[in-house]
Design an enzyme around this catalytic site. Structure first.
Site, PDB file in Angstrom:
ATOM      1  N   ASP A   1     -24.676  39.461  71.724  1.00  0.00           N
ATOM      2  CA  ASP A   1     -23.521  39.650  70.862  1.00  0.00           C
ATOM      3  C   ASP A   1     -23.497  41.082  70.328  1.00  0.00           C
ATOM      4  OD1 ASP A   1     -21.349  38.110  69.079  1.00  0.00           O
ATOM      5  OD2 ASP A   1     -22.400  39.559  67.809  1.00  0.00           O
TER       6      ASP A   1
ATOM      7  N   TYR B   1     -20.419  48.071  65.709  1.00  0.00           N
ATOM      8  CA  TYR B   1     -21.888  48.194  65.696  1.00  0.00           C
ATOM      9  C   TYR B   1     -22.329  49.506  66.354  1.00  0.00           C
ATOM     10  CZ  TYR B   1     -21.697  43.059  65.076  1.00  0.00           C
ATOM     11  OH  TYR B   1     -21.426  41.785  64.659  1.00  0.00           O
TER      12      TYR B   1
ATOM     13  N   LYS C   1     -16.378  42.734  70.149  1.00  0.00           N
ATOM     14  CA  LYS C   1     -15.317  42.519  69.164  1.00  0.00           C
ATOM     15  C   LYS C   1     -14.516  43.803  68.945  1.00  0.00           C
ATOM     16  CE  LYS C   1     -18.849  39.809  66.808  1.00  0.00           C
ATOM     17  NZ  LYS C   1     -19.973  40.560  67.387  1.00  0.00           N
TER      18      LYS C   1
ATOM     19  N   HIS D   1     -12.276  41.141  65.161  1.00  0.00           N
ATOM     20  CA  HIS D   1     -13.455  41.128  64.294  1.00  0.00           C
ATOM     21  C   HIS D   1     -13.168  40.667  62.871  1.00  0.00           C
ATOM     22  CE1 HIS D   1     -17.629  43.214  64.026  1.00  0.00           C
ATOM     23  NE2 HIS D   1     -17.576  42.191  63.218  1.00  0.00           N
TER      24      HIS D   1
END
Length: 280
Positions: free
Chosen positions: A47, A52, A77, A110
């Site tokens: 994931d 990120y 996402k 997200h």
């Protein structure tokens, strides 16, 4: 309940399946090394997300593992600054390039924060990505029922979200949201299932860990599985990565599941900023 294994999956409404145990990469300090350790230890579900800033590192782990990507399940996402129809499609294409994959198994919006119009436009872009074969399944993260209901009334929307990824652990069980998702056939994916380690010294969890001869983390993750959730713990330590997969081949009794159910404190136990009900 059926015997769960590390290879166990839950069905998605898209016709695909999602492994019940995933490996989270949010705030990973050593993403490639950590994801590689997860893959080396039989995890098949990774994931990641645009925000990120480690999609390339996640892709590097897949490449270095020499595992056939078609046997893995990868989720990413779309971040808020790409919430338009063209932006969503461009976001998917950028994620694919960074991951080094021909397609992404699951792509999520997200957050609900940009509002109804932006959510609709971004969703239309994700539908376009599905039509082009760039993405297999699409879903949402941190959404409340009202966001999903509103989306499904929009003109041009014809694919329903297959999952909702939310913060969920014994101290914030999001029961109303989970009940809604299950009624709609939406798989709930629990992020921060171990409370980032903050609540694992809870006396109830420690007592149950001693009773079952397991670690507190294993008790909490196993509880999530038995509640029908997908859990995506994160760690940068291989010892913990191995520990976190030791949640198969045994189960918590119904009575003890109910004991853990009693730990729920609602949203006041939320670790992050993403209360799904806080956004219009």
């Amino acid at each position: 309940m059926p015997e769960l294994q590390i290879s166990s999956t839950l069905p998605l409404k898209s016709g695909h399946e999602i492994p019940v145990l995933g490996f989270g990469t949010c705030q990973s300090a050593t993403c490639t090394q950590s994801a590689l350790a997860a893959l080396r230890n039989s995890y098949t579900h990774l994931d990641t997300a645009q925000i990120y800033k480690n999609e390339a590192e996640t892709g590097a782990a897949i490449a270095q593992s020499q595992i056939d990507p078609s046997t893995l399940f990868v989720c990413s996402k779309l971040w808020e600054d790409m919430y338009s129809r063209d932006g969503a499609l461009a976001g998917v294409e950028a994620s694919l390039q960074k991951l080094g994959l021909p397609s992404i198994d699951l792509y999520l919006l997200h957050t609900p924060r940009p509002g109804p119009l932006a959510r609709k436009e971004a969703w239309l872009g994700l539908q376009d990505a599905v039509e082009r074969g760039l993405v297999k399944s699409i879903g949402v993260s941190n959404w409340a029922p009202k966001h999903i209901e509103q989306l499904m009334t929009e003109q041009g929307v014809y694919i329903e979200p297959v999952c909702n990824q939310i913060e969920l652990h014994p101290w914030n069980q999001q029961r109303q949201l989970v009940s809604y998702c299950k009624a709609k056939g939406i798989v709930v994916v629990a992020y921060s299932p171990l409370t980032q380690g903050r609540r694992l010294n809870d006396p109830t969890i420690v007592s149950l860990a001693q009773k079952y001869g397991r670690t507190p983390a294993q008790i909490v993750l196993r509880w999530g599985l038995q509640k029908g959730l997908v859990v995506i713990p994160k760690s940068d330590r291989e010892q913990r990565i191995i520990e976190n997969k030791g949640i198969f081949g045994w189960e918590i009794s119904k009575e003890d599941v109910e004991v853990i159910d009693g730990l729920d404190e609602g949203q006041k136990a939320n670790l992050g900023e993403w209360d799904p009900y806080a956004w219009d």
